[in-house]
Enzyme design. Structure first.
Site, PDB file in Angstrom:
ATOM      1  N   HIS A 158      10.733  -6.777  -7.969  1.00 46.86           N
ATOM      2  CA  HIS A 158       9.587  -6.513  -8.867  1.00 46.86           C
ATOM      3  C   HIS A 158       8.533  -5.599  -8.271  1.00 46.86           C
ATOM      4  CE1 HIS A 158      11.249  -9.421 -11.633  1.00 46.86           C
ATOM      5  NE2 HIS A 158      11.274 -10.331 -10.671  1.00 46.86           N
ATOM      6  N   GLN A 159       8.935  -4.743  -7.319  1.00 49.76           N
ATOM      7  CA  GLN A 159       7.982  -3.731  -6.845  1.00 49.76           C
ATOM      8  C   GLN A 159       8.006  -2.570  -7.830  1.00 49.76           C
ATOM      9  OE1 GLN A 159       8.906  -1.803  -3.109  1.00 49.76           O
ATOM     10  NE2 GLN A 159       6.818  -1.058  -2.845  1.00 49.76           N
ATOM     11  N   PHE A 160       6.857  -2.266  -8.397  1.00 50.82           N
ATOM     12  CA  PHE A 160       6.747  -1.182  -9.374  1.00 50.82           C
ATOM     13  C   PHE A 160       6.240   0.097  -8.703  1.00 50.82           C
ATOM     14  CE2 PHE A 160       4.269   0.962 -12.810  1.00 50.82           C
ATOM     15  CZ  PHE A 160       5.353   1.346 -13.586  1.00 50.82           C
TER      16      PHE A 160
ATOM     17  N   ASP B 163      -6.983  -4.368  -8.715  1.00 54.67           N
ATOM     18  CA  ASP B 163      -5.800  -4.088  -9.548  1.00 54.67           C
ATOM     19  C   ASP B 163      -6.267  -3.745 -10.967  1.00 54.67           C
ATOM     20  OD1 ASP B 163      -2.539  -5.065  -9.305  1.00 54.67           O
ATOM     21  OD2 ASP B 163      -3.375  -4.620 -11.287  1.00 54.67           O
ATOM     22  N   ILE B 164      -5.654  -2.713 -11.542  1.00 54.88           N
ATOM     23  CA  ILE B 164      -6.052  -2.243 -12.869  1.00 54.88           C
ATOM     24  C   ILE B 164      -5.643  -3.230 -13.970  1.00 54.88           C
ATOM     25  CG2 ILE B 164      -3.978  -0.933 -13.537  1.00 54.88           C
ATOM     26  CD1 ILE B 164      -5.896   1.401 -14.270  1.00 54.88           C
TER      27      ILE B 164
ATOM     28  N   HIS C 209       2.048  -2.614  -0.818  1.00 57.80           N
ATOM     29  CA  HIS C 209       0.759  -3.199  -1.212  1.00 57.80           C
ATOM     30  C   HIS C 209       0.853  -4.715  -1.190  1.00 57.80           C
ATOM     31  CE1 HIS C 209       3.156  -2.242  -4.783  1.00 57.80           C
ATOM     32  NE2 HIS C 209       2.677  -3.336  -5.340  1.00 57.80           N
ATOM     33  N   PHE C 210      -0.226  -5.311  -0.729  1.00 60.50           N
ATOM     34  CA  PHE C 210      -0.372  -6.768  -0.751  1.00 60.50           C
ATOM     35  C   PHE C 210      -1.311  -7.113  -1.897  1.00 60.50           C
ATOM     36  CE2 PHE C 210       1.494  -8.285   3.253  1.00 60.50           C
ATOM     37  CZ  PHE C 210       1.728  -7.071   3.878  1.00 60.50           C
ATOM     38  N   HIS C 211      -0.865  -7.989  -2.774  1.00 61.36           N
ATOM     39  CA  HIS C 211      -1.735  -8.495  -3.829  1.00 61.36           C
ATOM     40  C   HIS C 211      -2.503  -9.693  -3.277  1.00 61.36           C
ATOM     41  CE1 HIS C 211       0.564  -6.642  -7.327  1.00 61.36           C
ATOM     42  NE2 HIS C 211       1.507  -6.616  -6.403  1.00 61.36           N
TER      43      HIS C 211
ATOM     44  N   ASN D  71       5.713  -7.365  -2.849  1.00 59.08           N
ATOM     45  CA  ASN D  71       7.051  -7.109  -3.385  1.00 59.08           C
ATOM     46  C   ASN D  71       7.669  -5.885  -2.712  1.00 59.08           C
ATOM     47  OD1 ASN D  71       6.541  -9.167  -5.290  1.00 59.08           O
ATOM     48  ND2 ASN D  71       5.564  -7.705  -6.674  1.00 59.08           N
TER      49      ASN D  71
HETATM   50  P1  AMP Z   1       4.008  -4.214  -7.923  1.00 61.68           P
HETATM   51  O1  AMP Z   1       4.724  -4.727  -9.136  1.00 61.68           O
HETATM   52  O2  AMP Z   1       3.959  -5.217  -6.803  1.00 61.68           O
HETATM   53  O3  AMP Z   1       4.511  -2.855  -7.494  1.00 61.68           O
HETATM   54  O4  AMP Z   1       2.487  -4.056  -8.374  1.00 61.68           O
HETATM   55  C1  AMP Z   1       1.896  -2.829  -8.702  1.00 61.68           C
HETATM   56  C2  AMP Z   1       0.486  -3.139  -9.107  1.00 61.68           C
HETATM   57  O5  AMP Z   1      -0.233  -1.923  -9.184  1.00 61.68           O
HETATM   58  C3  AMP Z   1       0.357  -3.819 -10.483  1.00 61.68           C
HETATM   59  O6  AMP Z   1      -0.290  -5.084 -10.323  1.00 61.68           O
HETATM   60  C4  AMP Z   1      -0.464  -2.827 -11.291  1.00 61.68           C
HETATM   61  O7  AMP Z   1      -1.355  -3.461 -12.193  1.00 61.68           O
HETATM   62  C5  AMP Z   1      -1.184  -2.062 -10.205  1.00 61.68           C
HETATM   63  N1  AMP Z   1      -1.620  -0.738 -10.589  1.00 61.68           N
HETATM   64  C6  AMP Z   1      -0.891   0.225 -11.204  1.00 61.68           C
HETATM   65  N2  AMP Z   1      -1.634   1.340 -11.395  1.00 61.68           N
HETATM   66  C7  AMP Z   1      -2.862   1.068 -10.880  1.00 61.68           C
HETATM   67  C8  AMP Z   1      -4.084   1.813 -10.770  1.00 61.68           C
HETATM   68  N3  AMP Z   1      -4.192   3.062 -11.226  1.00 61.68           N
HETATM   69  N4  AMP Z   1      -5.152   1.208 -10.208  1.00 61.68           N
HETATM   70  C9  AMP Z   1      -5.067  -0.055  -9.757  1.00 61.68           C
HETATM   71  N5  AMP Z   1      -3.944  -0.815  -9.810  1.00 61.68           N
HETATM   72  C10 AMP Z   1      -2.852  -0.254 -10.374  1.00 61.68           C
END
Ligand code: AMP
Length: 118
Positions: free
Chosen positions: A94-96, A32-33, A101-103, A88
Site C-alpha cells: 500500500h505504498q502510493f 498529510d493532505i 515516508h513515515f506516517h 509502507n
Molecule cells: P502511502 O500510501 O503510504 O504511500 O501514503 C502516501 C500519503 O501521501 C497519503 O496519506 C496521501 O494522503 C499523502 N499525500 C499525497 N499527496 C500529498 C500532498 N501533496 N501533500 C501531503 N500529503 C500528500
C-alpha cells in the site's frame, strides 16, 4: 498522478505547497493532505529513497531521532495520547508515493482513522 515519483521532492523544494511541521538538513515533515485524523503527519528523508531498505545509515538515524520528538509534539498539539506510526514499502504493501515516508497518525478515539485497520 503522472509525476507521483517526484511529488515529495517537489514538496521539500517548495515547488508544491505543504504545511511544514519540521525540517533539518536531512529530514522534512509535513501534514498529510488526506489525513486519517487531525495532525496526521508525514516524516520523510529530504532525498528520495523509494523504500526503507534503501535509506543510508546517517539519514535513517536522523529520521529515528526526530520521530519520537515529532510524536510528542503532535500528541501535545492534538491533545491525543494514542497514535500509530505507519511506514509502507512497495505497492503490495500500500505504498502510493515511492519516496520513503513515515506516517504519524494520532488516534483521538476508536472511530478516528477508520481507513486504518488490521
Ligand atoms: P502511502 O500510501 O503510504 O504511500 O501514503 C502516501 C500519503 O501521501 C497519503 O496519506 C496521501 O494522503 C499523502 N499525500 C499525497 N499527496 C500529498 C500532498 N501533496 N501533500 C501531503 N500529503 C500528500
Amino acid at each position: 498522478m503522472s509525476d507521483i515519483g517526484s511529488l515529495f521532492e517537489k514538496i521539500v523544494a517548495g515547488k508544491i505547497p505543504s504545511y511544514k511541521v519540521y525540517e533539518d538538513d536531512l529530514v522534512f515533515a509535513f501534514l498529510d493532505i488526506n489525513p486519517l485524523a487531525p495532525g496526521h503527519t508525514l516524516v520523510i528523508p529530504k532525498k528520495k529513497y523509494e523504500t526503507l531498505d534503501k535509506v543510508p545509515d546517517e539519514t535513517a538515524a536522523a529520521i529515528g531521532k526526530v520521530l519520537p520528538r515529532l510524536a510528542r509534539a503532535i500528541m501535545k498539539a492534538t491533545e491525543c495520547k494514542d497514535y500509530n506510526i505507519l511506514q509502507n514499502n512497495g505497492t503490495v504493501a500500500h505504498q502510493f508515493v515511492p519516496h520513503v515516508h513515515f506516517h504519524i497518525i494520532p488516534r483521538p478515539n476508536a472511530k478516528a482513522g477508520l481507513g486504518l485497520s488490521w
